[in-house]
Design an enzyme around this catalytic site. Structure first.
Site, mmCIF file in Angstrom:
data_model
loop_
_atom_site.group_PDB
_atom_site.id
_atom_site.type_symbol
_atom_site.label_atom_id
_atom_site.label_comp_id
_atom_site.label_asym_id
_atom_site.label_seq_id
_atom_site.Cartn_x
_atom_site.Cartn_y
_atom_site.Cartn_z
ATOM 1 N N ASP A 75 1.158 -1.134 -0.060
ATOM 2 C CA ASP A 75 -0.008 0.098 0.028
ATOM 3 C C ASP A 75 0.978 1.282 0.044
ATOM 4 O O ASP A 75 2.101 1.135 0.239
ATOM 5 C CB ASP A 75 -0.874 -0.060 1.059
ATOM 6 C CG ASP A 75 -0.302 -0.050 2.571
ATOM 7 O OD1 ASP A 75 0.741 -0.624 2.552
ATOM 8 O OD2 ASP A 75 -0.615 0.711 3.468
ATOM 9 N N GLU A 137 -0.115 -1.275 5.619
ATOM 10 C CA GLU A 137 1.151 -0.853 6.460
ATOM 11 C C GLU A 137 1.247 0.421 7.049
ATOM 12 O O GLU A 137 1.314 0.861 7.965
ATOM 13 C CB GLU A 137 2.375 -1.232 5.829
ATOM 14 C CG GLU A 137 3.664 -0.883 6.871
ATOM 15 C CD GLU A 137 4.188 0.398 6.844
ATOM 16 O OE1 GLU A 137 5.117 0.633 7.560
ATOM 17 O OE2 GLU A 137 3.822 1.234 6.049
HETATM 18 ZN ZN LIG Z 1 6.826 2.153 4.062
#
Ligand SMILES: [Zn+2]
Length: 385
Positions: A75, A137
């Site tokens: 992401d 993340e």
């Molecule tokens: Zn990163």
């Protein structure tokens, strides 16, 4: 030096997937899975609740012995409101720099893993190679927790993991942990002229001031670790929201705060200190007016820090691959804390720079891509026959 065409093509391909954290990453994961399975990789997927996002765990080479894991998140942070010179989801070259969302953080690392896979295999892996590609993340290492839980069921764990976050290829052997916290203060509304009610904004302010007081104490008394900048645990309040009009005693107030603790500094204890201050020192006065009033704290996210000594085998191994003789410690969090917590010794090392990420015109330089490639080729010398 221009990056190898196959690597550049792979970076371009990955940047082309809009994997902003609030969107699905399944197209990107399907592409990664298909590409790796075509090379014979064994893949495991773990999904989020809505099955809109997935982690991919792939194994190349023998599966009867522990291997080396390379890890990255798929992401990227949003581009909304940012002023980009070119389309953020189309890799664009200007002056030896490659611009695109995720170019630094951290699609170039994932692209290097994929583009070099055929060579790893052609040379023959004696030590297995694992890829861990996660979702969400950027929302607080949310997705990888499911991958780690899934890994716990595997008979053999990797001996070490390299998280390829952009560190300029410096080996990061420790980072702080982060607790993201919120608090809802419930008071009681009243006309401000009457001197009644329970003022939620004021109650919040006392706790916020206490958070600040704890920060002052830590800055004065430590604990300190000069490897980190700043060399102590930091706390701060980031948002506060409350009140409707000046002449109404506010009923609600919400604030968010965080604790970024040095590895080894007990952030649970700090959090408890804040909660106890609110409930023991402030709340009784509120409840005396209205028994319903008070504080509701919530842990929004908790990401572990880690610190491996410089002579740890994993640190020495990765440092040797980079050719450097120094390691670093950073204050921002990564998935490395969670991998270490799960028992897989993990360091952070990848191409690009964090200060070139998360902003408009994010880029990676040709030189950094080349350094990342050289790094993986030295890994190849180690894991291949
Ligand atoms: Zn990163």
């Amino acid at each position: 030096m221009r990056p190898t065409p196959s690597i550049l093509a792979m970076i371009e391909r990955l940047v082309g997937f809009d994997t902003t954290s609030h969107r699905s990453n399944l197209d990107a994961i399907a592409f990664l899975q298909e590409t790796l399975e075509a090379f014979g990789a064994k893949c495991r997927l773990t999904y989020d609740d809505g099955r809109k996002k997935a982690n991919l765990y792939a194994t190349l080479g023998p599966d009867d012995r522990p291997g080396i894991m390379l890890s990255g998140h798929t992401d990227v942070v949003p581009v909304d409101g940012q002023d980009w010179t070119s389309d953020p989801f189309r890799l664009t070259e200007r002056d030896g720099k490659f611009f695109g969302r995720g170019a630094a953080d951290m699609k170039s690392f994932i692209a290097l893993c994929l583009a070099l896979t055929p060579e790893f295999l052609a040379r023959g892996l004696k030590i297995p190679l694992h890829f861990s590609f996660s979702y969400d993340e950027e929302l607080g290492c949310v997705g990888v927790r499911r991958l780690i839980a899934d890994m716990a069921g595997l008979p053999i764990k990797p001996t070490l993991c390299i998280v390829g976050e952009p560190t300029g290829m410096q080996v990061i052997a420790g980072h702080k942990g982060k607790k993201s916290l919120s608090c809802h203060v419930l008071g009681q509304e009243s006309h401000s002229a009457l001197g009644q009610g329970v003022n939620a904004v004021e109650a919040a302010a006392e706790v916020i001031a206490h958070v600040k007081a704890i920060q002052r104490r830590i800055r004065r008394e430590g604990p300190f670790d000069s490897a980190y900048e700043p060399p102590y645990t930091t706390l701060h309040t980031g948002t506060v929201e409350g009140g409707r009009a000046l002449n109404i005693v506010p009923r609600d107030c919400r604030f968010e705060f965080e604790i970024r603790a040095l590895p080894g500094h007990d952030s649970d204890a700090l959090y408890q200190e804040i909660v106890s201050f609110a409930t023991d020192q402030i709340e009784p006065e509120m409840k005396a007016v209205n028994a319903q009033s008070g504080f509701a704290f919530h842990i929004m996210n908790d990401t572990a820090g880690f610190d491996l000594p410089d002579d740890h085998p994993a640190v020495r191994f990765v440092t040797a691959l980079t050719g450097a003789n120094q390691t670093g410690r950073v204050s921002f969090g990564t998935e490395a804390g969670l991998f270490n917590q799960a028992g897989v010794p993990t360091v952070v090392c990848g191409p690009g720079f964090i200060d070139q990420a998360h902003r408009p015109d994010e880029f990676i330089s040709a030189d950094q891509v080349a350094q990342g490639e050289a790094f993986l080729r030295r890994l190849m010398d180690h894991v291949c026959l």
